[in-house]
Design a protein around this motif. Structure first.
Motif, PDB file in Angstrom:
ATOM      1  N   ILE A 412      10.241  12.457  -8.432  1.00 60.10           N
ATOM      2  CA  ILE A 412       9.913  11.033  -8.393  1.00 60.10           C
ATOM      3  C   ILE A 412      10.158  10.455  -6.994  1.00 60.10           C
ATOM      4  O   ILE A 412       9.484   9.495  -6.587  1.00 60.10           O
ATOM      5  N   ALA A 413      11.085  11.055  -6.243  1.00 57.91           N
ATOM      6  CA  ALA A 413      11.330  10.594  -4.867  1.00 57.91           C
ATOM      7  C   ALA A 413      10.096  10.813  -3.998  1.00 57.91           C
ATOM      8  O   ALA A 413       9.760   9.980  -3.145  1.00 57.91           O
ATOM      9  N   ASP A 414       9.398  11.935  -4.212  1.00 55.89           N
ATOM     10  CA  ASP A 414       8.177  12.215  -3.454  1.00 55.89           C
ATOM     11  C   ASP A 414       7.065  11.230  -3.833  1.00 55.89           C
ATOM     12  O   ASP A 414       6.300  10.774  -2.979  1.00 55.89           O
ATOM     13  N   VAL A 415       6.995  10.920  -5.112  1.00 61.90           N
ATOM     14  CA  VAL A 415       6.021   9.933  -5.579  1.00 61.90           C
ATOM     15  C   VAL A 415       6.297   8.584  -4.918  1.00 61.90           C
ATOM     16  O   VAL A 415       5.385   7.901  -4.444  1.00 61.90           O
ATOM     17  N   LEU A 416       7.556   8.223  -4.885  1.00 57.91           N
ATOM     18  CA  LEU A 416       7.969   6.949  -4.293  1.00 57.91           C
ATOM     19  C   LEU A 416       7.516   6.846  -2.839  1.00 57.91           C
ATOM     20  O   LEU A 416       6.947   5.844  -2.408  1.00 57.91           O
ATOM     21  N   HIS A 417       7.751   7.899  -2.073  1.00 57.49           N
ATOM     22  CA  HIS A 417       7.382   7.895  -0.655  1.00 57.49           C
ATOM     23  C   HIS A 417       5.861   7.833  -0.472  1.00 57.49           C
ATOM     24  O   HIS A 417       5.379   7.314   0.544  1.00 57.49           O
ATOM     25  N   SER A 418       5.112   8.348  -1.441  1.00 56.03           N
ATOM     26  CA  SER A 418       3.653   8.292  -1.352  1.00 56.03           C
ATOM     27  C   SER A 418       3.118   6.897  -1.637  1.00 56.03           C
ATOM     28  O   SER A 418       2.065   6.514  -1.112  1.00 56.03           O
ATOM     29  N   LEU A 419       3.838   6.133  -2.455  1.00 57.47           N
ATOM     30  CA  LEU A 419       3.358   4.812  -2.866  1.00 57.47           C
ATOM     31  C   LEU A 419       3.756   3.694  -1.892  1.00 57.47           C
ATOM     32  O   LEU A 419       3.051   2.692  -1.772  1.00 57.47           O
ATOM     33  N   ILE A 420       4.888   3.862  -1.219  1.00 60.11           N
ATOM     34  CA  ILE A 420       5.385   2.800  -0.335  1.00 60.11           C
ATOM     35  C   ILE A 420       4.338   2.339   0.690  1.00 60.11           C
ATOM     36  O   ILE A 420       4.160   1.131   0.895  1.00 60.11           O
ATOM     37  N   PRO A 421       3.593   3.251   1.352  1.00 58.40           N
ATOM     38  CA  PRO A 421       2.608   2.795   2.353  1.00 58.40           C
ATOM     39  C   PRO A 421       1.410   2.063   1.745  1.00 58.40           C
ATOM     40  O   PRO A 421       0.619   1.472   2.482  1.00 58.40           O
ATOM     41  N   LEU A 422       1.263   2.097   0.416  1.00 57.05           N
ATOM     42  CA  LEU A 422       0.115   1.470  -0.237  1.00 57.05           C
ATOM     43  C   LEU A 422       0.415   0.062  -0.731  1.00 57.05           C
ATOM     44  O   LEU A 422      -0.478  -0.633  -1.213  1.00 57.05           O
ATOM     45  N   VAL A 423       1.686  -0.340  -0.625  1.00 53.64           N
ATOM     46  CA  VAL A 423       2.114  -1.639  -1.137  1.00 53.64           C
ATOM     47  C   VAL A 423       2.391  -2.576   0.044  1.00 53.64           C
ATOM     48  O   VAL A 423       3.110  -2.201   0.975  1.00 53.64           O
ATOM     49  N   PRO A 424       1.838  -3.791   0.025  1.00 58.66           N
ATOM     50  CA  PRO A 424       2.063  -4.735   1.132  1.00 58.66           C
ATOM     51  C   PRO A 424       3.542  -5.033   1.347  1.00 58.66           C
ATOM     52  O   PRO A 424       4.343  -4.985   0.408  1.00 58.66           O
ATOM     53  N   VAL A 425       3.881  -5.325   2.578  1.00 61.45           N
ATOM     54  CA  VAL A 425       5.263  -5.648   2.936  1.00 61.45           C
ATOM     55  C   VAL A 425       5.783  -6.794   2.070  1.00 61.45           C
ATOM     56  O   VAL A 425       6.933  -6.783   1.624  1.00 61.45           O
ATOM     57  N   GLU A 426       4.922  -7.770   1.816  1.00 59.92           N
ATOM     58  CA  GLU A 426       5.317  -8.931   1.024  1.00 59.92           C
ATOM     59  C   GLU A 426       5.711  -8.574  -0.403  1.00 59.92           C
ATOM     60  O   GLU A 426       6.406  -9.333  -1.081  1.00 59.92           O
ATOM     61  N   LEU A 427       5.256  -7.400  -0.864  1.00 58.64           N
ATOM     62  CA  LEU A 427       5.523  -6.978  -2.240  1.00 58.64           C
ATOM     63  C   LEU A 427       6.491  -5.796  -2.303  1.00 58.64           C
ATOM     64  O   LEU A 427       6.653  -5.181  -3.356  1.00 58.64           O
TER      65      LEU A 427
END
Length: 451
Positions: A412-427
């Motif tokens: 799940i840590a790898d999944v997390l790192h993959s999703l972070i760049p797809l979410v705006p800073v504001e969110l």
């Protein structure tokens, strides 16, 4: 013992008549005054005035001695400061704070469950005791707060009871889970959830405020999540219209953060075992929080014979369903199904006919890996609203999460790192966008009720 000897040695060195730093002094006359000194005067003056030279040499020697003494005092002071810092460092290394010696779950509990400080602000709430560190609220007060479990106050239903909206105080709205514990399994789930949530505190895990009981009825009181469950938002009357692309990615990211905390920061690790869209709750700002820990278990107990097969059809990992093998990768599989729900807007299992059902994984897998077909199966609400590269990346993450073989699934840590760049800073991510659409922001006027 070694630490004490080292400290004693340093203290003895500081007590010496001459500090150890003068032994390495760059001025040789400090230890050998008989060595001829360099004269600052010209040679001619030295030859014609030997008395003056000798006087000058004496004054020079006295001046250097004063300088050495000043340097020694300064060095000793500096050494004392260094020694003090060193001693403090040794002390904290040898005797770390008690909180660090505990496991992560207990450490979070010692910070204080969100319950105690929250309920203490409301003098009108009657507490009748504690269950461990969890406040026990007067049952009659809970009953009254729900309008005697009025049907219009029902927020959701489960296998052993319902969840109600309640007003414990004029300024405190809560969610009340009422369990009918004539069934031993319901009693076990109640005890399990209260024990786990009393030790867990994380922004993406639901906060338990208290509990209560009356004969065969068991009550758990939570913070109220004003936007309900992800299931209701996606598959309810609005059909996901309140969840644009960026907000869906934020919900996925929050869910991954909650799971990462359970898997990697709790000791022993916690496996949720019933992750699904109905157990992902959304507060007034659409922050996602994991809920319903009745079936959760700690790592190391999953191979016991008394752990029976449990979960929800469509989210249960194949290895657990077929062989009873349960690991953190089982939660990753369920997360992959939730990610597909967010992406496609479909339920995990849909009926094709009265006696025929189809899994979202079986239906979507061939199209998820085909870039020409993928845009055609995306939820119409979000279709053509995202960067195609981001769409392909999320689809790839989902495909990896729902792999039949557990070892092929990511942590799940790898999944997390993959999703972070797809979410705006504001969110809560790292994606920089010029301006977020207005619909990305929470439309609910209520403020977050998180403690």
């Amino acid at each position: 013992m070694k630490t004490k000897l080292l400290l004693l040695l340093l203290m003895l060195l500081l007590m010496l008549h001459k500090p150890i730093w003068t032994l390495a002094s760059p001025y040789p006359f400090a230890s050998s005054p008989q060595v001829p000194l360099f004269s600052p005067f010209p040679n001619s003056m030295s030859a014609s005035s030997p008395g003056i030279v000798m006087g000058a040499e004496q004054r020079q020697m006295d001046s250097h001695k004063k300088m050495v003494i000043a340097i020694a005092i300064a060095s000793t002071s500096l050494g004392a400061v260094i020694l003090s810092v060193f001693c403090i460092w040794i002390y904290h290394t040898k005797y770390p704070s008690k909180s660090k010696g505990k496991n992560v779950q207990r450490s979070d509990a010692e910070k204080g469950p969100a319950s105690a400080p929250t309920l203490s602000k409301f003098s009108s709430i009657k507490l009748v005791g504690t269950k461990g560190c969890v406040p026990i609220i007067d049952y009659k007060q809970i009953e009254k707060a729900t309008g005697n479990y009025k049907e219009s106050n029902i927020l959701g239903e489960g296998g052993f009871g319902c969840v109600y909206k309640a007003h414990l105080d004029d300024n405190l709205e809560v969610a009340v889970k009422k369990l009918h514990c004539e069934n031993p399994c319901a009693e076990q789930e109640f005890e399990n959830e209260v024990e786990l949530l009393s030790k867990i505190q994380h922004p993406n895990v639901i906060s338990m405020l208290g509990c209560s009981s009356n004969e065969a009825t068991r009550i758990i009181v939570y913070e109220l999540m004003h936007n309900g469950s992800l299931e209701t938002q996606l598959h309810g009357p609005s059909h996901g219209s309140a969840l644009p692309w960026h907000l869906r990615m934020k919900i996925a990211l929050d869910t991954a953060r909650g799971l990462k905390y359970l898997h990697e920061h709790c000791y022993p690790a916690v496996i949720h075992r019933d992750l699904k869209s109905s157990n992902i709750l959304l507060d007034a700002k659409f922050n996602a929080k994991l809920s319903d820990f009745g079936l959760a278990i700690t790592n190391g107990t999953q191979n016991k014979n008394n752990i029976k097969l449990s979960g929800t059809l469509g989210y249960v990992a194949p290895e657990y369903l077929l062989d009873g093998k349960l690991t953190d990768k089982s939660d990753v599989y369920a997360f992959g199904v939730v990610l597909l729900e967010l992406l496609l807007g479909k339920k995990p299992v849909e009926k094709l006919a009265p006696a025929q059902c189809q899994s979202i994984v079986t239906w979507a897998m061939p199209q998820l890996t085909d870039r020409s077909k993928l845009p055609n199966i995306v939820d119409p609400v979000i279709k053509d609203t995202m960067d195609p590269k981001h769409l392909y990346q999320v689809a790839a993450v989902a495909v990896l999460c729902v792999q039949p073989e557990p070892s092929y699934r990511p942590l799940i840590a790898d999944v997390l790192h993959s999703l972070i760049p797809l979410v705006p800073v504001e969110l809560g991510g790292t994606l920089k966008v010029a301006q977020l659409p207005q619909q990305v922001l929470p439309a609910n006027p209520h403020e977050d009720s998180s403690p």
